[in-house]
Design an enzyme around this catalytic site. Sequence first.
Site, short mmCIF file in Angstrom:
data_model
loop_
_atom_site.label_atom_id
_atom_site.label_comp_id
_atom_site.label_asym_id
_atom_site.label_seq_id
_atom_site.Cartn_x
_atom_site.Cartn_y
_atom_site.Cartn_z
N ASP A 226 0.88 -1.17 0.00
CA ASP A 226 0.00 0.00 0.00
C ASP A 226 0.92 1.22 0.00
O ASP A 226 1.75 1.37 0.90
CB ASP A 226 -0.87 0.03 1.26
CG ASP A 226 -1.94 -1.06 1.25
OD1 ASP A 226 -2.11 -1.73 0.22
OD2 ASP A 226 -2.61 -1.23 2.29
N ASP A 381 -13.38 -3.70 -1.23
CA ASP A 381 -13.07 -3.26 0.14
C ASP A 381 -14.32 -3.37 1.01
O ASP A 381 -14.95 -2.35 1.33
CB ASP A 381 -12.58 -1.80 0.13
CG ASP A 381 -11.29 -1.62 -0.65
OD1 ASP A 381 -10.36 -2.42 -0.45
OD2 ASP A 381 -11.21 -0.68 -1.46
O1 1PR Z 1 -10.48 3.27 -5.14
O2 1PR Z 1 -9.61 2.62 -7.34
O3 1PR Z 1 -8.60 4.53 -6.14
O4 1PR Z 1 -8.26 2.20 -5.37
C1 1PR Z 1 -7.72 2.41 -4.11
C2 1PR Z 1 -7.08 1.15 -3.67
O5 1PR Z 1 -6.38 1.41 -2.46
C3 1PR Z 1 -8.05 0.03 -3.41
O6 1PR Z 1 -7.55 -1.16 -3.95
C4 1PR Z 1 -8.11 -0.07 -1.88
O7 1PR Z 1 -8.20 -1.42 -1.47
C5 1PR Z 1 -6.77 0.48 -1.48
N1 1PR Z 1 -6.82 1.22 -0.20
C6 1PR Z 1 -7.39 2.42 -0.01
N2 1PR Z 1 -7.20 2.79 1.28
C7 1PR Z 1 -6.53 1.83 1.88
C8 1PR Z 1 -6.09 1.81 3.29
O8 1PR Z 1 -5.53 0.84 3.77
N3 1PR Z 1 -6.34 2.90 4.00
N4 1PR Z 1 -5.61 -0.29 1.20
C9 1PR Z 1 -6.28 0.82 0.95
C10 1PR Z 1 -6.11 -1.48 1.04
C11 1PR Z 1 -5.78 -3.53 1.82
C12 1PR Z 1 -5.01 -4.64 1.31
C13 1PR Z 1 -3.95 -5.01 2.30
C14 1PR Z 1 -4.47 -6.31 2.81
C15 1PR Z 1 -3.47 -7.14 3.50
N5 1PR Z 1 -5.18 -2.32 1.55
O9 1PR Z 1 -4.57 -4.55 0.03
O10 1PR Z 1 -2.75 -5.02 1.67
O11 1PR Z 1 -5.58 -6.04 3.66
O12 1PR Z 1 -3.07 -6.55 4.67
P1 1PR Z 1 -2.57 -7.45 5.89
O13 1PR Z 1 -1.90 -8.66 5.31
O14 1PR Z 1 -1.57 -6.58 6.59
O15 1PR Z 1 -3.77 -7.75 6.68
P2 1PR Z 1 -9.31 3.21 -6.02
#
Ligand code: 1PR
Length: 525
Positions: A226, A381
Amino acid sequence: MITLLDYGAGNVRSVRNAIRKLGYEVQDVQSSADILQAERLIFPGVGSYGSVMERLQRDGFVEALIERIKSDKPVLGICVALQALFEGSEESPGVAGLSILKGQIKRFAVDNLSVPQIGWNGINLHKPSPLFAEYNNEKLYFVHSYRATLAEEDHDWLLSTTNYGEEFVSSVQKGNVVACQFHPEKSGEAGLAILDKFLKGSTETVQVAPKSEATRMAKRVIACLDVRTNDNGDLVVTKGDQYDVRDSGEVRNLGKPVELASRYYQEGADEITFLNITGFRDFPMEDQPMIEVLERTSEQVFVPLTIGGGIREFTDSNGKEYTSLDVATEYFRSGADKISIGSDACYTAEEYLKTGKKTGKSSIEQISFVYGAQAVVISVDPRRVYVKSPEETDHHVIKTVVSGPQGEEYCWYQCTVMGGREGRDLDAVQLASSCEALGAGEILLNCIDKDGTNSGFDMELINMVKGAVSIPVIASSGAGSAAHFVDVFNETDAEAALAAGIFHRKEVPIAEVKQALRDDGVEIR
Ligand code: 1PR
């Protein structure tokens, strides 16, 4: 000097980088004469069958390619380029191929098979070839929905077959012309070794005996980064707890994107995913650091790269309009193999559910049309919404073993946009199945409740979504140990499992995850 046929579709950068990494210089085809005169020509296959053939027609390259192949000058075709050797494809009806080989390319059509095939599979060699003189049965990376079979009269071309529901042709060779369905430039060190043999013009071969057992597709282990700009303006890898990436007000900084991605490649990750988590408010075409991260990563990482965040229509400060296809194109040209769509997929699915109509204009449809379904991932999400009874909502409800705060025994999974900031009247099953219908090729299934908790994947969510679609599903969020990966592959049919925190914090190395899976009999690379 290697000549590359870059006809302007998809990720040709990775092929270019792989050639350079192996110590060769690359020149681009500028004219038909270059195709005929090149010492060694690489014909990369990116995009859908129709878009590849249309571009070749547009540039006037078709005749020269056919002539070169018929005169047995060295050519390496990759992926769709193998398919282009045939007369046509179900993917793009009415579009003529190069017609070197007889027959049509057909879609995988086996019941209960996830299509596209995305991931690492083996090959069974049917004859000796210099390209495979040092090949050691490693798995190679495939990504396609359509597959080739050879007509009886072309059997002298058969080099290898692979099994995915059915047996298909995974490479062909006759004389100096060779084409493979897998991507050598994305198949790690094993793929680079195959590519190197072609670049060298190696002639040495070893005898091979075709194996009787079918090849097996591996479950993938994906490292996710991320990425966002922190308060000092640096682009960092961060990691949230249930999507909250701040610790005492500061954005957590877990490292530099390119360095971490390279480390995961070296450690054996099967794929790397970058999520530009503030993409919903930034704009990737103006977000040059992110593009640069991708470009630099693809110089060092020879497994598939996915990038998500900010894939949508946009008007910049000068009033210039960009389509989501423009944004995706920029990402592909910078080294991405797949793009992932989050927020925009929710809005598209809502519209589709309301009207029941495909407009052809959504990001999913446009990108899938040009680059193929296998290049379009939907990042979901969701977060749990508990209900006392299934009648309380119209959404897809499960009876859950993890009861809610008031002892509720049922829940549905509400999709969110803008990184979990806003919940929508849309559930994970609705989103996944609508996006599949619109042309998406894979689901990246996160779970806000589980993200960063180290408490294991949400099997109930994964089983529910996996049961609703026939495209591959990547289980994401909650991995806390190697055993969690074993569990997710035993308890669900997910094709891949993704983790972030445990890899960034060096709590569990990728090798340990792979070893645990191997010990449990799970097929891996
Ligand atoms: O909406 O098309 O601009 O895409 C934004 C992207 O950013 C989406 O794929 C969304 O999932 C991601 N995103 C937005 N905010 C966050 C955040 O964390 N605040 N991250 C975020 C999503 C979740 C996973 C993470 C797993 C594994 N991250 O990808 O890597 O949950 O984590 P873990 O193994 O530590 O539990 P758009």
